[in-house]
Design an enzyme around this catalytic site. Structure first.
Site, PDB file in Angstrom:
ATOM      1  N   HIS A   1      -4.847   1.158  -7.357  1.00  0.00           N
ATOM      2  CA  HIS A   1      -6.015   1.681  -8.065  1.00  0.00           C
ATOM      3  C   HIS A   1      -5.521   2.628  -9.157  1.00  0.00           C
ATOM      4  CE1 HIS A   1      -5.201   5.206  -5.673  1.00  0.00           C
ATOM      5  NE2 HIS A   1      -5.401   4.541  -4.549  1.00  0.00           N
TER       6      HIS A   1
ATOM      7  N   HIS B   1      -2.594   4.879  -8.455  1.00  0.00           N
ATOM      8  CA  HIS B   1      -1.264   4.257  -8.524  1.00  0.00           C
ATOM      9  C   HIS B   1      -0.851   4.044  -9.981  1.00  0.00           C
ATOM     10  CE1 HIS B   1      -2.607   2.666  -4.463  1.00  0.00           C
ATOM     11  NE2 HIS B   1      -1.477   3.257  -4.167  1.00  0.00           N
TER      12      HIS B   1
ATOM     13  N   GLN C   1       4.300   2.685  10.074  1.00  0.00           N
ATOM     14  CA  GLN C   1       3.665   3.981   9.819  1.00  0.00           C
ATOM     15  C   GLN C   1       2.195   3.996  10.218  1.00  0.00           C
ATOM     16  OE1 GLN C   1       4.362   3.835   5.378  1.00  0.00           O
ATOM     17  NE2 GLN C   1       2.365   4.810   5.289  1.00  0.00           N
TER      18      GLN C   1
ATOM     19  N   GLY D   1       2.127  10.529  -5.096  1.00  0.00           N
ATOM     20  CA  GLY D   1       0.891  11.257  -5.412  1.00  0.00           C
ATOM     21  C   GLY D   1       0.802  12.556  -4.619  1.00  0.00           C
TER      22      GLY D   1
HETATM   23  O1  PAF Z   1       1.793   6.653   0.293  1.00  0.00           O
HETATM   24  C1  PAF Z   1       1.982   5.446   0.600  1.00  0.00           C
HETATM   25  O2  PAF Z   1       1.367   4.534   0.064  1.00  0.00           O
HETATM   26  C2  PAF Z   1       2.986   5.129   1.693  1.00  0.00           C
HETATM   27  O3  PAF Z   1       2.998   6.091   2.686  1.00  0.00           O
HETATM   28  C3  PAF Z   1       4.420   4.912   1.143  1.00  0.00           C
HETATM   29  C4  PAF Z   1       4.983   6.165   0.521  1.00  0.00           C
HETATM   30  C5  PAF Z   1       4.399   3.782   0.107  1.00  0.00           C
HETATM   31  C6  PAF Z   1       5.352   4.487   2.283  1.00  0.00           C
HETATM   32  O4  PAF Z   1       4.939   3.304   2.877  1.00  0.00           O
END
Ligand code: PAF
Length: 284
Positions: A32, A35, A62, A148
């Site tokens: 979006h 990014h 994660q 970010g």
């Molecule tokens: O912020 C994110 O989108 C994720 O945590 C990252 C840094 C790409 C790691 O997967």
């Protein structure tokens, strides 16, 4: 687009030969405007002769909730079109098997800055983040990587990892991009119903209302927390709930007994199972 690590290695070798800097923007896709701002910052950092890489990988390790992982949007075509429109040289889109061995047994763990906030309510989330980010740093050996500020705890622990493990990369944080009504941009916003979307700016409003107490020199954390909680919950829809609301020291990310130095008021809230985060700085 590159999907395999050996292909990255040959591109990297030729960039190094011509001393062309590389900037990495790690993402999980569903790109979006937030990014795109990171991508533009990456370009600013390395210039037109440099290479901007956007990695797109929904990192399974994660995610603490299976439903969050399975509902994470993966609009690959649109993401690639956005990268192309921004002049991104490389989109790295690996499969899980390219990055993780079935018998992998190493994780990167941070043990202090992750004690509170998202680290407390999403156990092992940051192990997953640090592990994938370090892997991407090792694969690309970027001169600079952009993240970010919205995920300020994530940014803090990535900086800590780079410092503590001597990773040779410059980390740049980029200001949170917001919609006109204050809602921080997030890939998860697109899952909100129209009613939830209309309501969601309450999060920003609550943080701002609490932050405004700062003008009166207020030092008691509980006063800030109570004000934010009141605004978060007043006339809130039934499916709204607070995951956490905390006031922490801006550097150590530990709860503060007194607000007499820079602090951060941070929250994660749910609309149903959609989790949104935001924070605000409280300067002294
Ligand atoms: O912020 C994110 O989108 C994720 O945590 C990252 C840094 C790409 C790691 O997967």
């Amino acid at each position: 687009m590159i999907t395999r690590i050996p292909d990255v290695n040959s591109v990297r070798a030729s960039l190094q030969e011509f001393s062309r800097p590389l900037a990495l923007v790690p993402t999980m896709g569903a790109l979006h405007e937030g990014h795109l701002a990171l991508i533009r910052e990456a370009r600013k950092q390395v210039g037109s002769k440099g290479t901007v890489v956007v990695s797109i990988f929904v990192n399974p390790i994660q995610f603490d909730r299976a439903s969050d992982l399975s509902s994470y949007l993966q609009p690959l075509e649109e993401d690639l079109a956005r990268c192309e429109a921004e002049g991104v040289e490389i989109a790295f889109i690996p499969d899980k098997s390219e990055l993780y061995h079935d018998d992998r047994s190493i994780l990167v763990t941070e043990s202090l800055l992750t004690k509170h906030l998202c680290g407390a309510t999403r156990p092992s989330h940051f192990d997953g983040v640090l592990t994938i980010v370090l892997k991407l740093f090792n694969i690309f050996q970027p001169e600079v990587a952009i993240f970010g500020n919205k995920d300020f705890q994530q940014l803090a622990i990535i900086r800590r990892m780079v410092r503590d493990l001597n990773v040779p990369v410059k980390i740049t944080g980029h200001p949170t991009v917001r919609q006109n009504d204050g809602l921080a941009l997030s890939s998860r916003n697109s899952r909100l119903s129209p009613e939830q979307r209309q309501d969601a700016p309450r999060i920003r409003r609550a943080l701002k209302a609490a932050r405004d107490l700062n003008g009166n020199g207020e030092q008691k954390p509980e006063v800030y927390l109570e004000a934010a909680r009141k605004h978060l919950l007043s006339d809130a829809p039934e499916d709204f709930s607070i995951d956490y609301l905390q006031l922490v020291d801006a550097e150590t990310l530990q709860p503060v007994p007194k607000v007499n130095r820079p602090a951060v008021l941070a929250t994660a809230c749910f609309y149903g199972d959609i989790r949104l985060i935001d924070h605000i700085k409280i300067r002294m």
